[in-house]
Design a protein around this motif. Structure first.
Motif, PDB file in Angstrom:
ATOM      1  N   PRO A   1       4.730   3.225  -1.695  1.00 32.58           N
ATOM      2  CA  PRO A   1       4.386   1.808  -1.511  1.00 32.58           C
ATOM      3  C   PRO A   1       3.336   1.556  -0.438  1.00 32.58           C
ATOM      4  O   PRO A   1       2.674   0.518  -0.454  1.00 32.58           O
ATOM      5  CB  PRO A   1       5.737   1.179  -1.130  1.00 32.58           C
ATOM      6  CG  PRO A   1       6.757   2.063  -1.763  1.00 32.58           C
ATOM      7  CD  PRO A   1       6.184   3.440  -1.645  1.00 32.58           C
ATOM      8  N   HIS A   2       3.181   2.497   0.500  1.00 30.68           N
ATOM      9  CA  HIS A   2       2.192   2.340   1.569  1.00 30.68           C
ATOM     10  C   HIS A   2       0.799   2.843   1.170  1.00 30.68           C
ATOM     11  O   HIS A   2      -0.176   2.580   1.875  1.00 30.68           O
ATOM     12  CB  HIS A   2       2.623   3.122   2.813  1.00 30.68           C
ATOM     13  CG  HIS A   2       3.764   2.511   3.565  1.00 30.68           C
ATOM     14  ND1 HIS A   2       3.864   1.157   3.799  1.00 30.68           N
ATOM     15  CD2 HIS A   2       4.850   3.080   4.143  1.00 30.68           C
ATOM     16  CE1 HIS A   2       4.962   0.916   4.487  1.00 30.68           C
ATOM     17  NE2 HIS A   2       5.580   2.052   4.707  1.00 30.68           N
ATOM     18  N   LEU A   3       0.728   3.592   0.056  1.00 31.32           N
ATOM     19  CA  LEU A   3      -0.484   4.365  -0.201  1.00 31.32           C
ATOM     20  C   LEU A   3      -1.727   3.500  -0.374  1.00 31.32           C
ATOM     21  O   LEU A   3      -2.778   3.800   0.207  1.00 31.32           O
ATOM     22  CB  LEU A   3      -0.284   5.262  -1.424  1.00 31.32           C
ATOM     23  CG  LEU A   3      -1.471   6.174  -1.771  1.00 31.32           C
ATOM     24  CD1 LEU A   3      -1.837   7.054  -0.583  1.00 31.32           C
ATOM     25  CD2 LEU A   3      -1.155   7.018  -2.999  1.00 31.32           C
ATOM     26  N   ALA A   4      -1.621   2.446  -1.148  1.00 29.74           N
ATOM     27  CA  ALA A   4      -2.815   1.617  -1.379  1.00 29.74           C
ATOM     28  C   ALA A   4      -3.349   1.049  -0.072  1.00 29.74           C
ATOM     29  O   ALA A   4      -4.571   1.072   0.180  1.00 29.74           O
ATOM     30  CB  ALA A   4      -2.475   0.483  -2.351  1.00 29.74           C
ATOM     31  N   GLY A   5      -2.459   0.573   0.765  1.00 24.21           N
ATOM     32  CA  GLY A   5      -2.884   0.035   2.050  1.00 24.21           C
ATOM     33  C   GLY A   5      -3.476   1.093   2.959  1.00 24.21           C
ATOM     34  O   GLY A   5      -4.457   0.840   3.671  1.00 24.21           O
ATOM     35  N   LEU A   6      -2.888   2.288   2.941  1.00 24.97           N
ATOM     36  CA  LEU A   6      -3.397   3.373   3.782  1.00 24.97           C
ATOM     37  C   LEU A   6      -4.783   3.808   3.326  1.00 24.97           C
ATOM     38  O   LEU A   6      -5.661   4.097   4.157  1.00 24.97           O
ATOM     39  CB  LEU A   6      -2.427   4.559   3.755  1.00 24.97           C
ATOM     40  CG  LEU A   6      -1.060   4.326   4.409  1.00 24.97           C
ATOM     41  CD1 LEU A   6      -0.150   5.529   4.207  1.00 24.97           C
ATOM     42  CD2 LEU A   6      -1.223   4.040   5.909  1.00 24.97           C
ATOM     43  N   ARG A   7      -4.985   3.854   2.015  1.00 24.23           N
ATOM     44  CA  ARG A   7      -6.316   4.214   1.503  1.00 24.23           C
ATOM     45  C   ARG A   7      -7.358   3.166   1.904  1.00 24.23           C
ATOM     46  O   ARG A   7      -8.511   3.486   2.163  1.00 24.23           O
ATOM     47  CB  ARG A   7      -6.259   4.349  -0.014  1.00 24.23           C
ATOM     48  CG  ARG A   7      -5.798   5.712  -0.483  1.00 24.23           C
ATOM     49  CD  ARG A   7      -5.791   5.785  -1.989  1.00 24.23           C
ATOM     50  NE  ARG A   7      -6.115   7.125  -2.452  1.00 24.23           N
ATOM     51  CZ  ARG A   7      -5.901   7.549  -3.690  1.00 24.23           C
ATOM     52  NH1 ARG A   7      -5.386   6.733  -4.581  1.00 24.23           N
ATOM     53  NH2 ARG A   7      -6.225   8.776  -4.040  1.00 24.23           N
ATOM     54  N   GLU A   8      -6.933   1.919   1.941  1.00 20.60           N
ATOM     55  CA  GLU A   8      -7.844   0.858   2.344  1.00 20.60           C
ATOM     56  C   GLU A   8      -8.220   0.996   3.811  1.00 20.60           C
ATOM     57  O   GLU A   8      -9.370   0.765   4.197  1.00 20.60           O
ATOM     58  CB  GLU A   8      -7.192  -0.503   2.082  1.00 20.60           C
ATOM     59  CG  GLU A   8      -8.057  -1.700   2.441  1.00 20.60           C
ATOM     60  CD  GLU A   8      -9.321  -1.794   1.596  1.00 20.60           C
ATOM     61  OE1 GLU A   8     -10.314  -2.367   2.083  1.00 20.60           O
ATOM     62  OE2 GLU A   8      -9.322  -1.286   0.441  1.00 20.60           O
TER      63      GLU A   8
END
Length: 522
Positions: free
Chosen positions: A110-117
């Motif tokens: 669930p954190h991945l998209a935000g971390l990639r951003e």
């Protein structure tokens, strides 16, 4: 090549011997070697070169171990991220260490998209769990292994950077501790010898402590050096731990004192067969004398061994051996100590000017040896403050006795100054912890118009137990001087905030009491 040598050695000496147990998965050393070598090849195919960073954000598993060793096998730098961090802290860890590849499991998808951003330099994400929703577009771990043939371990010199391991952040923003192959190797070899005979192929080590933590990874490396068997649990669950000890005939494990407390408090504790357990290592936070006595009583055939360490020292500094866990006689005084220096360590206690103090005098504990960090990642000023004249300044207040045992009295910045007297919170905590109703206690300094600071205790009581403020204060007076006793007591039912495995975040406990800029305690 120091940290990959144990794998190659065990592949030669005990190829068919059981190496890892992870649920239904069981692999021998030959299989682990093959998978690690294939993973290193896969990282190379993704563009990872010697010195590049590879982050790991996952719960404990055999694949976590392989990802760790595979990164080192490729000559890259492992960055194990704290699984207890918030999203903002995880984003900080990524933007600070700048990895090209991230290993991630389902827990953190669930954190991945935000971390990639937040970290746009992340080139590849490898999913190390079983397929779940949202993982299909990622590189799958098993496919990466299957698509690449094994490669030899990359040759790296001993001083090459192996790990960037972030500190718990008890006194401020987390810092990336740079540990070389030599530093981790020296610490792990010393630990494998000093820690109650881990150095045996008969060792079956249960990993319940998180592997992102330097203490958790230290026993991972030490058990590998010894050629023992690794058994993995994704996290701490008292019932699961007891069941695993019984089923897998665990000989060694490592827990922080809060975990030990929860284990012993299990209502059906006595129903499990834990007779295989030989050694229980505890550390990461002090254990009160009262809890040590209870643990010895409930596990009379188990060796207790305390480990004192710090991430900046990869992390092993000293240990209190089983033979010094005695509650009566002349040697009982050693129970309050953190033992004596490990094989890799030299310990000195110094004054604020760096002058060595004689036995018995309290000062700052300083350590040096081949296990010292190379410095803090991209933080030269903090590095210069911590590494002085060839020593690591630990920030811990303590003293050495005549026999070389180190006694820790507190973190220096946790010292309470009340009425002109220094009070070390750990001493007060040990006194309060002897009360039979107390499960967890943290002592802090809060503002006092009369005293400057007043001693304040935050307490969680045991289930179905009761105590009043006056009872706790009176109990304390039976064990310590009056000026050290708490002036106030706060009872809580919710868990206390933690800065790392078992480490209570006292800064958070203090915050409501101090106005901005008022506190002299970091």
């Amino acid at each position: 090549m120091l940290l990959t040598q144990p794998l190659r050695r065990m592949g030669q000496l005990a190829a068919k011997r059981l190496a890892v147990v992870d649920g239904a998965e069981r692999r021998n050393w030959s299989q682990v070697n093959d998978r690690v070598a294939r993973l290193a090849a896969g990282l190379g195919a993704l563009g990872i070169n010697v010195g590049d960073r590879v982050a790991i954000l996952a719960l404990n598993s055999s694949r976590y171990m392989e990802a760790y060793f595979g990164t080192l096998w490729a000559g890259a730098v492992a960055v194990p991220l704290n699984t207890r961090w918030s999203f903002e802290e995880l984003a900080y860890g990524l933007t600070d260490s700048e990895p090209d590849v991230l290993f991630i499991d389902a827990t953190f998808l669930p954190h991945l998209a935000g971390l990639r951003e937040r970290w746009k330099g992340l080139k590849h994400v490898v999913f190390i769990g079983e397929p779940v929703a949202g993982s299909q577009e990622l590189i799958t771990y098993e496919r990466l292994l299957a698509d690449n043939a094994p490669v030899p371990a990359a040759p790296v010199p001993p001083e090459a950077l192996a790990v960037i391991c972030y500190t718990g952040g008890t006194t401020g923003l987390s810092k990336g501790v740079m540990l070389s192959h030599l530093a981790v190797w020296a610490s792990s070899v010393a630990l494998s010898i000093d820690y109650a005979h881990i150095a045996s192929r008969d060792t079956i080590f249960l990993h319940a402590m998180p592997l992102f933590h330097s203490g958790g990874s230290a026993v991972l490396f030490a058990t590998t050096i010894a050629g023992g068997t690794h058994v993995f649990l994704p996290g701490f669950n008292p019932t699961q731990i007891l069941q695993t000890i019984q089923n897998e005939k665990i000989t060694h494990t490592q827990l922080v004192p809060t975990m030990v407390r929860m284990l012993l408090d299990q209502p059906d504790f006595e129903s499990y067969d834990v007779s295989s357990l030989q050694t229980l290592i505890y550390g990461g936070a002090p254990m009160s004398a009262a809890q040590i006595e209870e643990t010895l009583a409930k596990l009379p055939r188990v060796n207790l061994q305390q480990g004192y360490g710090q991430t900046e020292l990869a992390p092993y500094i000293s240990s209190l051996r089983p033979e010094d866990h005695v509650t009566t006689g002349e040697r009982a005084k050693r129970l309050r100590s953190a033992g004596y220096a490990g094989l890799c360590s030299e310990i000195m206690v110094c004054d604020p000017d760096g002058k060595e103090l004689p036995a018995g005098e309290i000062g700052e504990v300083c350590v040096r040896g081949p296990h010292m960090m190379s410095g803090y990642w991209r933080k030269p000023n903090e590095t210069a403050a911590a590494m002085v004249d060839g020593w690591i300044r630990t920030g811990d207040a303590g003293y050495l006795d005549e026999d070389g045992f180190v006694f820790l009295v507190d973190r220096i910045k946790d010292m309470i100054v009340t009425g002109g007297e220094n009070v070390y919170s750990s001493e007060v905590e040990n006194a309060i912890a002897r009360h039979p109703a107390v499960a967890t206690v943290a002592v802090i300094g809060i503002p006092s118009e009369k005293w400057g600071e007043a001693v304040h205790a935050v307490i969680i009581l045991r289930k179905d137990q009761h105590a009043t403020e006056s009872e706790i204060i009176e109990h304390s007076r039976r064990h310590i001087s009056g000026y050290k006793c708490p002036r106030s007591v706060e009872f809580r039912t919710e868990p206390l905030p933690l800065a790392g495995p078992g480490k209570i975040l006292k800064r958070a406990l203090r915050a409501p009491y101090w106005q901005a800029g008022q506190s002299r305690i970091a």
